[in-house]
Design an enzyme around this catalytic site. Structure first.
Site, PDB file in Angstrom:
ATOM      1  N   LYS A  65     -55.097 115.560  16.132  1.00 45.64           N
ATOM      2  CA  LYS A  65     -56.265 114.792  16.553  1.00 45.64           C
ATOM      3  C   LYS A  65     -56.314 113.379  15.981  1.00 45.64           C
ATOM      4  CE  LYS A  65     -59.436 118.587  17.606  1.00 45.64           C
ATOM      5  NZ  LYS A  65     -60.805 119.116  17.393  1.00 45.64           N
ATOM      6  N   ASP A 101     -66.101 116.583  20.477  1.00 46.63           N
ATOM      7  CA  ASP A 101     -66.427 117.683  19.567  1.00 46.63           C
ATOM      8  C   ASP A 101     -67.874 117.629  19.070  1.00 46.63           C
ATOM      9  OD1 ASP A 101     -64.029 119.088  19.635  1.00 46.63           O
ATOM     10  OD2 ASP A 101     -63.151 117.933  17.998  1.00 46.63           O
TER      11      ASP A 101
END
Length: 275
Positions: A65, A101
């Site tokens: 990420k 997220d």
């Protein structure tokens, strides 16, 4: 047919292909989502390969990420702030990096628990990538405070806004649990197969507190079980998983999918697992 993807290491356990392919099928979108196992040292080549294949967009999971940011043509402000990308959109041949997220977690929390966050006092357990995403999104909702506790306080101090947040050791936070309306575990402590572990003691938890865990395997961690026994309202990580995926789907297609259907697909699959 458009190609969408997930890259991570490992990815064999991911439920994202099942969830997204069902959404494509139900909406009659001619597309397919595939998970690719990508070793860290091959990340650059993998991103280049997806571009060569004219992939329309992809998700990014652990451990890529942060590293994938180096291969983006542009970064959304939220991704920059969080220091991580979990969703990539191909816009006319350019990779645009986003992070869904934090927003995914907060949407699931508010909708599933039927609450508004304005004025809430919140404690985050952990200071990793998930904590950062959730932290910055919570700050947008006029909360009273978002405090962070972590084994190493210095990690949390690198990203908090000191005017609205304090950093505590796990021991300090355990003594102060009664001050919070919402407590969120953002760590992997308690995840299968280490199901007997707990991220923080709940001895001083007050009745009626919302206790949320981003883990969804097992669906009810030992930590959530104990919180429920103490009179807390509890939430597992399925909602965050579904909503971050739905927000990614919307960025790729312009359509916000049926999150209830997505949740059913995920729950049916998890129901068949030994947790």
């Amino acid at each position: 047919m458009k190609l969408f993807a997930l890259i991570g290491c490992p990815v064999h356990h991911s439920l994202s292909p099942l969830m997204h392919n069902d959404a494509f099928q139900s909406l009659r979108i001619d597309a397919h989502y595939h998970a690719f196992h990508v070793e860290p040292h091959l990340l650059k080549e993998a991103v280049q390969g997806l571009k060569a294949l004219q992939c329309a967009g992809f998700n990014v999971t652990i451990p890529h990420k942060t590293a994938v940011m180096a291969y983006m043509d542009e970064l959304d402000e939220t991704a920059k702030q969080m220091g991580a990308v979990n969703t990539v959109v191909n816009e006319n041949g350019k990779w645009i990096g986003y992070n869904t997220d934090g927003e995914g977690f907060v949407r699931a929390l508010c909708e599933q628990m039927n609450i508004e966050l304005s004025g809430a006092r919140i404690l985050l357990v952990g200071a990793g990538g998930a904590a950062r995403g959730i932290y910055f999104t919570l700050l947008k909702h006029r909360v009273s405070a978002v405090d962070v506790c972590n084994r190493t306080a210095g990690k949390a101090e690198t990203f908090i806004a000191k005017q609205t947040s304090s950093v505590y050791s796990l021991e300090e936070a355990e003594e102060r649990l009664g001050e919070y309306d919402i407590i969120i575990n953002t760590t992997s402590v308690g995840m299968y197969p280490h199901v007997d572990a707990m991220p923080i003691s709940l001895q001083t938890l007050k009745k009626g507190t919302i206790v949320s865990d981003i883990i969804y395997n097992p669906l009810m961690t030992k930590w959530l079980q104990e919180a429920k026994e103490k009179g807390a309202r509890v939430q597992n990580g399925v909602g965050m998983f579904v909503y971050q995926g739905a927000l990614a789907f919307e960025k790729w297609t312009g359509i916000f999918p049926d999150t209830k259907r997505m949740e059913q697909v995920v729950m049916q699959q998890l129901g068949g697992k030994t947790c």
